[in-house]
Design a protein around this motif. Structure first.
Motif, PDB file in Angstrom:
ATOM      1  N   CYS A 126      29.462  48.256  47.678  1.00  0.00           N
ATOM      2  CA  CYS A 126      29.832  47.214  46.702  1.00  0.00           C
ATOM      3  C   CYS A 126      28.863  47.196  45.528  1.00  0.00           C
ATOM      4  O   CYS A 126      29.272  47.052  44.372  1.00  0.00           O
ATOM      5  N   ALA A 156      30.104  48.020  41.810  1.00  0.00           N
ATOM      6  CA  ALA A 156      30.033  46.915  40.849  1.00  0.00           C
ATOM      7  C   ALA A 156      29.106  47.235  39.676  1.00  0.00           C
ATOM      8  O   ALA A 156      29.480  47.084  38.510  1.00  0.00           O
ATOM      9  N   ALA A 163      29.832  48.053  35.825  1.00  0.00           N
ATOM     10  CA  ALA A 163      29.316  47.069  34.865  1.00  0.00           C
ATOM     11  C   ALA A 163      28.486  47.708  33.748  1.00  0.00           C
ATOM     12  O   ALA A 163      28.662  47.369  32.575  1.00  0.00           O
ATOM     13  N   LEU A 174      31.197  41.146  39.827  1.00  0.00           N
ATOM     14  CA  LEU A 174      32.022  42.160  40.489  1.00  0.00           C
ATOM     15  C   LEU A 174      31.589  42.347  41.945  1.00  0.00           C
ATOM     16  O   LEU A 174      32.413  42.448  42.853  1.00  0.00           O
ATOM     17  N   TYR A 175      30.292  42.384  42.158  1.00  0.00           N
ATOM     18  CA  TYR A 175      29.753  42.561  43.500  1.00  0.00           C
ATOM     19  C   TYR A 175      30.201  41.442  44.434  1.00  0.00           C
ATOM     20  O   TYR A 175      30.579  41.695  45.573  1.00  0.00           O
TER      21      TYR A 175
END
Length: 141
Positions: free
Chosen positions: A84, A88, A92, A119-120
């Motif tokens: 993740c 992410a 990003a 996002l994570y």
């Protein structure tokens, strides 16, 4: 049917735990990056080592009330966090760099860290809920 599994009390607990581990991890990340002069990726990784350790115990026992005790579960958690994090923050950084063309690198990377955190959080909830502490090892019911 999937909606009921995703939108249950565990989501609220996960967000509360997320606030706590975000305070710890984010402080580490921004202090290392902005005050200690560490590069982007080591600062991000330190965030997830510190915040991830806190997150593991709080999510395991408080959020998902998981009773499994195994190295396999720890491995699933570590894989979830790592995958993740890299997805992410890997998305990003170039996305923010493109959106903030002409802005200084330090501002771009700080903004990328904030976007990466968002996002994570989304990716990590699903990873922890359905993989790290999911049905395979779930012994709480």
């Amino acid at each position: 049917m999937m909606k009921g599994k995703v939108l249950d009390a565990s989501l609220i607990k996960f967000l509360v735990v997320g606030v706590l581990n975000t305070l710890v991890g984010t402080a580490v990340m921004f202090l290392l990056y902005n005050l200690a002069g560490c590069p982007y990726w080591p600062s991000v990784c330190a965030n997830y080592i510190c915040g991830g350790t806190l997150s593991y115990f709080l999510n395991k026992y408080f959020t998902f009330q998981n009773k499994e005790r195994s190295w396999a579960q720890v491995g699933r958690f570590v894989v979830t966090v790592a995958v993740c994090m890299f997805i992410a923050y890997g998305i990003a950084k170039p996305a923010v760099r493109w959106l903030l063309t002409g802005v200084g690198e330090k501002a771009q990377e700080n903004a990328a860290m904030v976007v990466g955190m968002g996002l994570y959080t989304v990716l990590n909830y699903f990873g922890q809920r359905f993989f790290a502490f999911g049905e395979k090892g779930e012994q709480k019911r």
